[in-house]
Design a protein around this motif. Structure first.
Motif, PDB file in Angstrom:
ATOM      1  N   MET A 111     -18.291   9.918 -11.422  1.00  0.00           N
ATOM      2  CA  MET A 111     -17.787   9.984 -12.635  1.00  0.00           C
ATOM      3  C   MET A 111     -17.415   8.365 -13.225  1.00  0.00           C
ATOM      4  O   MET A 111     -17.474   8.139 -14.309  1.00  0.00           O
ATOM      5  CB  MET A 111     -16.479  10.857 -12.907  1.00  0.00           C
ATOM      6  CG  MET A 111     -16.750  12.195 -12.409  1.00  0.00           C
ATOM      7  SD  MET A 111     -18.110  13.137 -13.473  1.00  0.00           S
ATOM      8  CE  MET A 111     -17.815  12.806 -15.063  1.00  0.00           C
ATOM      9  N   ILE A 112     -17.067   7.663 -12.183  1.00  0.00           N
ATOM     10  CA  ILE A 112     -16.751   6.281 -12.538  1.00  0.00           C
ATOM     11  C   ILE A 112     -17.975   5.549 -12.866  1.00  0.00           C
ATOM     12  O   ILE A 112     -18.124   4.685 -13.871  1.00  0.00           O
ATOM     13  CB  ILE A 112     -15.942   5.393 -11.341  1.00  0.00           C
ATOM     14  CG1 ILE A 112     -14.498   6.150 -11.447  1.00  0.00           C
ATOM     15  CG2 ILE A 112     -16.110   4.207 -11.666  1.00  0.00           C
ATOM     16  CD1 ILE A 112     -13.759   5.763 -10.242  1.00  0.00           C
ATOM     17  N   ALA A 113     -19.013   5.705 -12.074  1.00  0.00           N
ATOM     18  CA  ALA A 113     -20.446   5.109 -12.206  1.00  0.00           C
ATOM     19  C   ALA A 113     -20.968   5.628 -13.681  1.00  0.00           C
ATOM     20  O   ALA A 113     -21.547   4.999 -14.357  1.00  0.00           O
ATOM     21  CB  ALA A 113     -21.417   5.419 -11.046  1.00  0.00           C
ATOM     22  N   TYR A 114     -20.863   7.010 -13.867  1.00  0.00           N
ATOM     23  CA  TYR A 114     -21.246   7.631 -15.171  1.00  0.00           C
ATOM     24  C   TYR A 114     -20.511   7.035 -16.238  1.00  0.00           C
ATOM     25  O   TYR A 114     -21.117   6.716 -17.388  1.00  0.00           O
ATOM     26  CB  TYR A 114     -21.066   9.155 -15.264  1.00  0.00           C
ATOM     27  CG  TYR A 114     -21.543   9.830 -16.592  1.00  0.00           C
ATOM     28  CD1 TYR A 114     -22.778   9.765 -16.950  1.00  0.00           C
ATOM     29  CD2 TYR A 114     -20.329  10.278 -17.269  1.00  0.00           C
ATOM     30  CE1 TYR A 114     -22.980  10.559 -18.147  1.00  0.00           C
ATOM     31  CE2 TYR A 114     -20.736  10.665 -18.437  1.00  0.00           C
ATOM     32  CZ  TYR A 114     -21.887  10.997 -19.049  1.00  0.00           C
ATOM     33  OH  TYR A 114     -22.411  11.611 -19.988  1.00  0.00           O
ATOM     34  N   GLY A 115     -19.309   6.547 -16.082  1.00  0.00           N
ATOM     35  CA  GLY A 115     -18.238   6.040 -17.223  1.00  0.00           C
ATOM     36  C   GLY A 115     -18.683   4.678 -17.379  1.00  0.00           C
ATOM     37  O   GLY A 115     -18.946   4.300 -18.587  1.00  0.00           O
ATOM     38  N   ILE A 116     -19.136   3.963 -16.395  1.00  0.00           N
ATOM     39  CA  ILE A 116     -19.642   2.323 -16.448  1.00  0.00           C
ATOM     40  C   ILE A 116     -21.009   2.545 -17.119  1.00  0.00           C
ATOM     41  O   ILE A 116     -21.110   1.776 -18.084  1.00  0.00           O
ATOM     42  CB  ILE A 116     -19.592   2.043 -15.133  1.00  0.00           C
ATOM     43  CG1 ILE A 116     -18.571   1.684 -14.439  1.00  0.00           C
ATOM     44  CG2 ILE A 116     -20.510   0.458 -15.229  1.00  0.00           C
ATOM     45  CD1 ILE A 116     -18.398   1.417 -13.071  1.00  0.00           C
ATOM     46  N   ILE A 117     -22.024   3.456 -17.018  1.00  0.00           N
ATOM     47  CA  ILE A 117     -23.264   3.425 -17.717  1.00  0.00           C
ATOM     48  C   ILE A 117     -22.752   3.734 -19.095  1.00  0.00           C
ATOM     49  O   ILE A 117     -23.679   3.058 -19.892  1.00  0.00           O
ATOM     50  CB  ILE A 117     -24.106   4.740 -17.162  1.00  0.00           C
ATOM     51  CG1 ILE A 117     -24.648   4.372 -15.825  1.00  0.00           C
ATOM     52  CG2 ILE A 117     -25.332   4.845 -17.815  1.00  0.00           C
ATOM     53  CD1 ILE A 117     -25.049   5.608 -14.949  1.00  0.00           C
ATOM     54  N   GLN A 118     -22.107   4.706 -19.418  1.00  0.00           N
ATOM     55  CA  GLN A 118     -21.729   5.027 -20.983  1.00  0.00           C
ATOM     56  C   GLN A 118     -21.194   3.787 -21.736  1.00  0.00           C
ATOM     57  O   GLN A 118     -21.554   3.429 -22.883  1.00  0.00           O
ATOM     58  CB  GLN A 118     -20.765   6.347 -21.171  1.00  0.00           C
ATOM     59  CG  GLN A 118     -21.459   7.467 -20.850  1.00  0.00           C
ATOM     60  CD  GLN A 118     -22.638   7.793 -21.446  1.00  0.00           C
ATOM     61  OE1 GLN A 118     -22.754   7.383 -22.696  1.00  0.00           O
ATOM     62  NE2 GLN A 118     -23.497   8.767 -21.014  1.00  0.00           N
ATOM     63  N   ALA A 119     -20.247   2.957 -20.964  1.00  0.00           N
ATOM     64  CA  ALA A 119     -19.457   1.738 -21.358  1.00  0.00           C
ATOM     65  C   ALA A 119     -20.603   0.683 -21.641  1.00  0.00           C
ATOM     66  O   ALA A 119     -20.551   0.032 -23.043  1.00  0.00           O
ATOM     67  CB  ALA A 119     -18.485   1.329 -20.406  1.00  0.00           C
ATOM     68  N   LEU A 120     -21.384   0.499 -20.740  1.00  0.00           N
ATOM     69  CA  LEU A 120     -22.455  -0.611 -21.066  1.00  0.00           C
ATOM     70  C   LEU A 120     -23.445  -0.293 -22.148  1.00  0.00           C
ATOM     71  O   LEU A 120     -23.777  -1.119 -22.721  1.00  0.00           O
ATOM     72  CB  LEU A 120     -23.272  -0.792 -19.640  1.00  0.00           C
ATOM     73  CG  LEU A 120     -22.273  -1.341 -18.279  1.00  0.00           C
ATOM     74  CD1 LEU A 120     -23.186  -1.512 -17.237  1.00  0.00           C
ATOM     75  CD2 LEU A 120     -21.883  -2.659 -18.828  1.00  0.00           C
ATOM     76  N   ASP A 121     -23.636   1.133 -22.131  1.00  0.00           N
ATOM     77  CA  ASP A 121     -24.721   1.502 -23.265  1.00  0.00           C
ATOM     78  C   ASP A 121     -24.041   1.236 -24.507  1.00  0.00           C
ATOM     79  O   ASP A 121     -24.535   0.578 -25.430  1.00  0.00           O
ATOM     80  CB  ASP A 121     -25.042   2.987 -23.242  1.00  0.00           C
ATOM     81  CG  ASP A 121     -25.616   3.493 -24.273  1.00  0.00           C
ATOM     82  OD1 ASP A 121     -26.760   2.796 -24.885  1.00  0.00           O
ATOM     83  OD2 ASP A 121     -25.468   4.424 -24.981  1.00  0.00           O
ATOM     84  N   GLY A 122     -22.581   1.616 -24.919  1.00  0.00           N
ATOM     85  CA  GLY A 122     -22.219   1.415 -26.085  1.00  0.00           C
ATOM     86  C   GLY A 122     -21.742   0.032 -26.443  1.00  0.00           C
ATOM     87  O   GLY A 122     -21.666  -0.599 -27.772  1.00  0.00           O
ATOM     88  N   ASN A 123     -21.252  -0.793 -25.419  1.00  0.00           N
ATOM     89  CA  ASN A 123     -20.778  -2.106 -25.791  1.00  0.00           C
ATOM     90  C   ASN A 123     -21.536  -3.354 -25.569  1.00  0.00           C
ATOM     91  O   ASN A 123     -21.184  -4.311 -25.788  1.00  0.00           O
ATOM     92  CB  ASN A 123     -19.338  -2.312 -24.776  1.00  0.00           C
ATOM     93  CG  ASN A 123     -18.443  -1.300 -25.094  1.00  0.00           C
ATOM     94  OD1 ASN A 123     -17.876  -1.211 -26.314  1.00  0.00           O
ATOM     95  ND2 ASN A 123     -18.186  -0.409 -24.235  1.00  0.00           N
ATOM     96  N   LEU A 124     -22.691  -2.815 -24.614  1.00  0.00           N
ATOM     97  CA  LEU A 124     -23.624  -4.091 -24.292  1.00  0.00           C
ATOM     98  C   LEU A 124     -25.108  -3.602 -25.031  1.00  0.00           C
ATOM     99  O   LEU A 124     -25.681  -4.533 -25.771  1.00  0.00           O
ATOM    100  CB  LEU A 124     -23.704  -4.402 -23.076  1.00  0.00           C
ATOM    101  CG  LEU A 124     -24.665  -5.378 -22.431  1.00  0.00           C
ATOM    102  CD1 LEU A 124     -24.320  -6.722 -23.158  1.00  0.00           C
ATOM    103  CD2 LEU A 124     -24.740  -5.550 -20.966  1.00  0.00           C
ATOM    104  N   LEU A 125     -25.617  -2.659 -24.448  1.00  0.00           N
ATOM    105  CA  LEU A 125     -26.946  -2.256 -24.926  1.00  0.00           C
ATOM    106  C   LEU A 125     -27.209  -2.060 -26.392  1.00  0.00           C
ATOM    107  O   LEU A 125     -28.084  -2.564 -27.022  1.00  0.00           O
ATOM    108  CB  LEU A 125     -27.517  -1.229 -24.118  1.00  0.00           C
ATOM    109  CG  LEU A 125     -28.941  -0.767 -24.145  1.00  0.00           C
ATOM    110  CD1 LEU A 125     -29.779  -1.808 -23.648  1.00  0.00           C
ATOM    111  CD2 LEU A 125     -29.073   0.535 -23.426  1.00  0.00           C
ATOM    112  N   VAL A 126     -26.100  -1.101 -27.176  1.00  0.00           N
ATOM    113  CA  VAL A 126     -26.519  -1.001 -28.353  1.00  0.00           C
ATOM    114  C   VAL A 126     -26.182  -2.212 -29.278  1.00  0.00           C
ATOM    115  O   VAL A 126     -27.174  -2.354 -30.066  1.00  0.00           O
ATOM    116  CB  VAL A 126     -25.257   0.026 -28.787  1.00  0.00           C
ATOM    117  CG1 VAL A 126     -25.301   0.244 -30.207  1.00  0.00           C
ATOM    118  CG2 VAL A 126     -25.928   1.542 -28.048  1.00  0.00           C
TER     119      VAL A 126
END
Length: 357
Positions: free
Chosen positions: A282-297
């Motif tokens: 769940m931590i790894a999944y949360g990191i993926i979502q955070a990187l997507d929203g704050n870096l990738l997008v």
């Protein structure tokens, strides 16, 4: 009241260009609502052609003829599509079947855990409440199962429609790319002469939609691949299926990430229980979502689509309800179109003569 409405109407639509823009929007909306399903293959072909026009233009700039460039791009696109389908579809289908078969076992374990709550928290949870809740959930699950069965039979009946997409859509995409100028000239002849605002909105939307579609496709691929690799490395069951779901969840901003968290958490909990492995995932999944929203997008879209989150959610609900998957996919561009139209009308005030007030 009528005088106020009349003054507002004259201020916004006494300009012929504004009136033509309004008429074009109303006609387009009526056509999509009435014949949207009928012309959906044409719309899908137009979207794919819009995406593939960029590499075609690059090849033309290098010195290739447009027909040859279109052929090369179409062969590459079809090859990549076939390889992706051949590589992913069997794995996803197998994992989907296995997950469906294990769903009763997952629900049984969930019920066993729920039944322990009255003993752990007797002051807050009653046995009667638990049984009533589970009866309601069981009824809903039966309804969902019946819906899935009926949907599977309807999908078999829609095999002809699938053949239309597989055969006719690539042909339409090729001709749209090859004869782009011809079709654009035909559309230009159909448009009225009073099209200053139509052109303004068209130019504004052209760059935004192109950037959005390309960025969204890249985002789906990156998030999906990273999620699949992460789930496989952590030995999560149904890793490819869940990774693909996470990738496609970015189609629906905010809502998609929240919804897809449920199957990921349920499968992880069923596999490991409430253990360190579950929390690591769940931590790894949360990191993926955070990187997507704050870096990738921000990197992919920059400020090309500057809409308030509330407008985006409303657009997803409205356009998704109207046109399903494609409505969800184009919710943000359509919302941006609405914003561009409102901006065009607002920035072109018409001076009303005194005798008309």
């Amino acid at each position: 009241m009528f005088s106020v409405f009349g003054r507002w109407y004259r201020r916004k639509f006494s300009d012929p260009d504004a009136a033509m823009l309004l008429i074009l929007i109303l006609l387009t909306t009526a056509v999509l609502l009435l014949w949207g399903e009928l012309i959906m293959p044409v719309l899908v072909a137009a979207v794919i052609a819009y995406l593939l026009d960029w590499p075609v233009c690059r090849l033309v700039n290098v010195g290739l003829g447009r027909t040859i460039a279109c052929g090369i791009v179409m062969v590459g696109f079809i090859t990549i599509t076939i390889l992706t389908l051949v590589g992913l579809v069997p794995i996803i289908s197998k994992q989907s079947v296995n997950l469906i078969q294990e769903t009763p076992l997952i629900w049984q374990k969930a019920q066993e855990w729920i039944l322990t709550l009255p003993d752990k928290y007797p002051d807050y949870v009653q046995v009667s409440q638990i049984h009533q809740m589970m009866e309601g959930i069981n009824e809903k699950l039966v309804e969902v199962g019946e819906t899935l069965i009926s949907a599977s039979f309807s999908n078999i009946a829609n095999l002809a429609a699938l053949l239309v997409y597989v055969i006719l859509v690539p042909l339409m995409v090729f001709f749209m790319l090859k004869d782009k100028l011809f079709f654009l000239d035909g559309i230009s002849r159909l448009l009225p002469k009073e099209r200053r605002l139509i052109t303004q909105v068209g130019h504004e939307m052209n760059s935004q939609i192109a950037n959005y579609i390309r960025g969204k496709v890249i985002e789906i691929i990156i998030v999906g691949v990273v999620s699949c690799v992460t789930f496989v490395l952590m030995d999560l069951r149904y890793a490819i299926l869940l990774g693909v779901l996470v990738g496609f969840s970015v189609l629906i901003p905010y809502i998609g990430a929240a919804v897809v968290t449920i199957p990921v958490a349920v499968v992880a909990m069923f596999q490991w229980g409430i253990s360190p492995e579950f929390w690591y995932l769940m931590i790894a999944y949360g990191i993926i979502q955070a990187l997507d929203g704050n870096l990738l997008v921000p990197l992919l879209f920059s400020e090309a689509v500057s809409l308030h989150p509330l407008y985006i959610i409303v657009a997803v609900l409205v356009f998704g309800g109207l046109w399903g998957f494609w409505g969800v996919f184009f919710a943000i561009p359509l919302a941006t179109l609405v914003k561009a139209v409102v901006t065009a009308w607002s920035s072109n005030p018409v001076v009303i003569p005194e005798e008309a007030k």
